[in-house]
Design an enzyme around this catalytic site. Structure first.
Site, PDB file in Angstrom:
ATOM      1  N   ASP A   9       0.957  -1.084  -0.022  1.00 29.35           N
ATOM      2  CA  ASP A   9       0.015   0.020  -0.023  1.00 29.35           C
ATOM      3  C   ASP A   9       0.826   1.237   0.173  1.00 29.35           C
ATOM      4  O   ASP A   9       2.327   1.295   0.240  1.00 29.35           O
ATOM      5  CB  ASP A   9      -0.823  -0.005   1.367  1.00 29.35           C
ATOM      6  CG  ASP A   9      -1.442   1.104   1.507  1.00 29.35           C
ATOM      7  OD1 ASP A   9      -2.282   1.734   0.562  1.00 29.35           O
ATOM      8  OD2 ASP A   9      -1.654   1.940   2.722  1.00 29.35           O
ATOM      9  N   ASP A  11      -0.234   5.096   0.888  1.00 29.95           N
ATOM     10  CA  ASP A  11      -0.650   6.092   1.740  1.00 29.95           C
ATOM     11  C   ASP A  11      -0.623   5.526   3.272  1.00 29.95           C
ATOM     12  O   ASP A  11      -1.504   4.732   3.645  1.00 29.95           O
ATOM     13  CB  ASP A  11      -1.946   6.664   1.425  1.00 29.95           C
ATOM     14  CG  ASP A  11      -2.000   7.482   0.488  1.00 29.95           C
ATOM     15  OD1 ASP A  11      -0.961   8.545   0.199  1.00 29.95           O
ATOM     16  OD2 ASP A  11      -2.603   7.226  -0.654  1.00 29.95           O
ATOM     17  N   GLU A  55     -14.156  10.094  -4.176  1.00 28.07           N
ATOM     18  CA  GLU A  55     -15.494   9.428  -3.337  1.00 28.07           C
ATOM     19  C   GLU A  55     -15.487  10.277  -1.796  1.00 28.07           C
ATOM     20  O   GLU A  55     -16.411  10.453  -1.120  1.00 28.07           O
ATOM     21  CB  GLU A  55     -14.865   7.822  -2.887  1.00 28.07           C
ATOM     22  CG  GLU A  55     -14.981   7.268  -4.321  1.00 28.07           C
ATOM     23  CD  GLU A  55     -13.867   7.106  -4.990  1.00 28.07           C
ATOM     24  OE1 GLU A  55     -12.968   7.978  -5.144  1.00 28.07           O
ATOM     25  OE2 GLU A  55     -13.906   6.463  -5.996  1.00 28.07           O
ATOM     26  N   ALA A  84      -7.026  19.644  -9.126  1.00 31.58           N
ATOM     27  CA  ALA A  84      -6.298  20.542  -8.500  1.00 31.58           C
ATOM     28  C   ALA A  84      -5.743  19.912  -7.155  1.00 31.58           C
ATOM     29  O   ALA A  84      -4.661  20.435  -6.950  1.00 31.58           O
ATOM     30  CB  ALA A  84      -7.200  21.532  -7.821  1.00 31.58           C
ATOM     31  N   LYS A  85      -6.339  19.212  -6.420  1.00 34.85           N
ATOM     32  CA  LYS A  85      -5.936  18.551  -5.279  1.00 34.85           C
ATOM     33  C   LYS A  85      -4.716  17.667  -5.624  1.00 34.85           C
ATOM     34  O   LYS A  85      -3.751  17.648  -5.041  1.00 34.85           O
ATOM     35  CB  LYS A  85      -6.902  17.697  -4.545  1.00 34.85           C
ATOM     36  CG  LYS A  85      -6.422  16.962  -3.371  1.00 34.85           C
ATOM     37  CD  LYS A  85      -6.185  15.533  -3.548  1.00 34.85           C
ATOM     38  CE  LYS A  85      -5.459  15.092  -2.617  1.00 34.85           C
ATOM     39  NZ  LYS A  85      -5.124  13.371  -2.938  1.00 34.85           N
TER      40      LYS A  85
HETATM   41  C1  XBP Z   1      -5.471   6.012   0.323  1.00 34.62           C
HETATM   42  C2  XBP Z   1      -6.729   6.888  -0.160  1.00 34.62           C
HETATM   43  C3  XBP Z   1      -6.620   7.810  -0.972  1.00 34.62           C
HETATM   44  C4  XBP Z   1      -5.874   9.151  -0.370  1.00 34.62           C
HETATM   45  C5  XBP Z   1      -5.987  10.146  -1.325  1.00 34.62           C
HETATM   46  O1  XBP Z   1      -6.159   4.704   0.932  1.00 34.62           O
HETATM   47  O2  XBP Z   1      -7.955   6.621   0.255  1.00 34.62           O
HETATM   48  O3  XBP Z   1      -7.745   8.347  -1.154  1.00 34.62           O
HETATM   49  O4  XBP Z   1      -6.136   9.267   0.970  1.00 34.62           O
HETATM   50  O5  XBP Z   1      -5.743   9.915  -2.664  1.00 34.62           O
HETATM   51  P1  XBP Z   1      -5.180   3.261   0.920  1.00 34.62           P
HETATM   52  P2  XBP Z   1      -6.507  10.274  -3.996  1.00 34.62           P
HETATM   53  O6  XBP Z   1      -3.923   3.794   1.651  1.00 34.62           O
HETATM   54  O7  XBP Z   1      -5.852   2.392   1.597  1.00 34.62           O
HETATM   55  O8  XBP Z   1      -4.776   3.010  -0.518  1.00 34.62           O
HETATM   56  O9  XBP Z   1      -7.088  11.857  -3.433  1.00 34.62           O
HETATM   57  O10 XBP Z   1      -5.675  10.399  -5.030  1.00 34.62           O
HETATM   58  O11 XBP Z   1      -7.647   9.250  -4.172  1.00 34.62           O
HETATM   59 MG    MG Z   2      -3.036   3.081   3.587  1.00 41.41          MG
END
Ligand code: XBP
Ligand code: MG
Length: 252
Positions: A9, A11, A55, A84-85
């Site tokens: 994973d 994040d 989402e 933008a984010k």
């Molecule tokens: C990560 C997420 C992502 C990030 C933001 O979850 O849920 O949505 O928070 O990234 P995981 P984006 O670590 O379980 O994969 O805005 O690009 O979605």
């Molecule tokens: Mg994660």
């Protein structure tokens, strides 16, 4: 079954990206679009229950902004806000704002040198993954990973197992050939739902999550001079995760 591949994973696992990365980038995008939305640290913690940035924005509007009148082109607005984010977020990465977590670079390097196959399974946007790898591991770090499964490539995001199943199918591997690395309950529901044994490293947002069934739960992967804190499982006397420990966990 020998251990053939590690699937990570991103994040919260490779780097602590949520509180001081993604959250700030969402807020910068909201300001850019003249919206008075501001996600403070506890609010963002609540919203992390929903994976995927687009989402998450839609969920916030539905669950927490009953005052907001959606425009007719709301879906397009969400896409534009999210673009933008992503721009704000990747600029933060380019400025060197988000380091890898302890032990990540060491373990990736050891695994790569030992010939293990590496992959990524994440719900975040592909540009974010590329930027993180590029700015933390070097210009060619993307090539360290045989498959990068990210973002909208599968319609059902974590906790659905789809992204892990997609990655394993692309690699021609079965779950018993691999180990997964996660940091959240949504993450282990996805990885374990795909049949993968999973090592968890927690962070501020996920420390209280339920990680029943994980191989081990640790504060981080640890370093020889900065051992991890064991939260759940058996670290077999070791203070940092290396390939030898992963092989023993995998075989157990
Ligand atoms: C990560 C997420 C992502 C990030 C933001 O979850 O849920 O949505 O928070 O990234 P995981 P984006 O670590 O379980 O994969 O805005 O690009 O979605
Ligand atoms: Mg994660």
């Amino acid at each position: 079954m020998p251990l053939e591949a590690l699937i990570f994973d991103v994040d919260g696992t490779l780097a602590d990206t949520e509180r001081d990365g993604h959250r700030l980038a969402f807020n910068a995008a909201f300001r850019e679009f003249g919206l008075d939305w501001e996600w403070d640290v506890p609010t963002y913690g609540r919203l992390l229950a929903v994976t995927g940035g687009k989402e998450r924005i839609k969920h916030y509007v539905d669950a927490e902004r009953p005052d907001y009148r959606k425009p007719g082109d709301f879906e397009d607005l969400v896409v534009a806000l999210h673009q933008a984010k992503t721009r704000h977020y990747t600029e933060m990465l380019a400025a060197g704002g988000i380091p890898l977590r302890p032990g990540v670079k060491r373990l990736l390097t050891e695994a790569r040198e030992a010939g293990l196959r590496l992959a990524i399974a994440t719900t975040t946007t592909p540009d974010n993954v590329t930027a993180l790898l590029h700015h933390s591991l070097g210009a060619h770090a993307q090539d360290w990973f045989e498959v990068i499964g990210a973002g909208d490539i599968v319609p059902a995001k974590k906790p659905a197992p789809d992204i892990y199943l997609w990655v394993m199918a692309r690699m021609g591997l079965a779950p018993q050939d691999c180990l997964a690395f996660e940091d959240s309950n949504n993450g282990i529901r996805a990885s374990m739902g795909a049949g993968l044994k999973t090592v968890v490293t927690v962070n501020e947002y996920t420390a209280g999550h339920d990680f029943s069934g994980a191989l081990a739960v640790l504060s981080d992967l640890g370093e020889p001079d900065a051992p991890f804190r064991l939260v759940q499982g058996d670290s077999q006397g070791q203070g940092f995760v290396d390939l030898a420990l992963l092989r023993r966990w995998h075989a157990a």
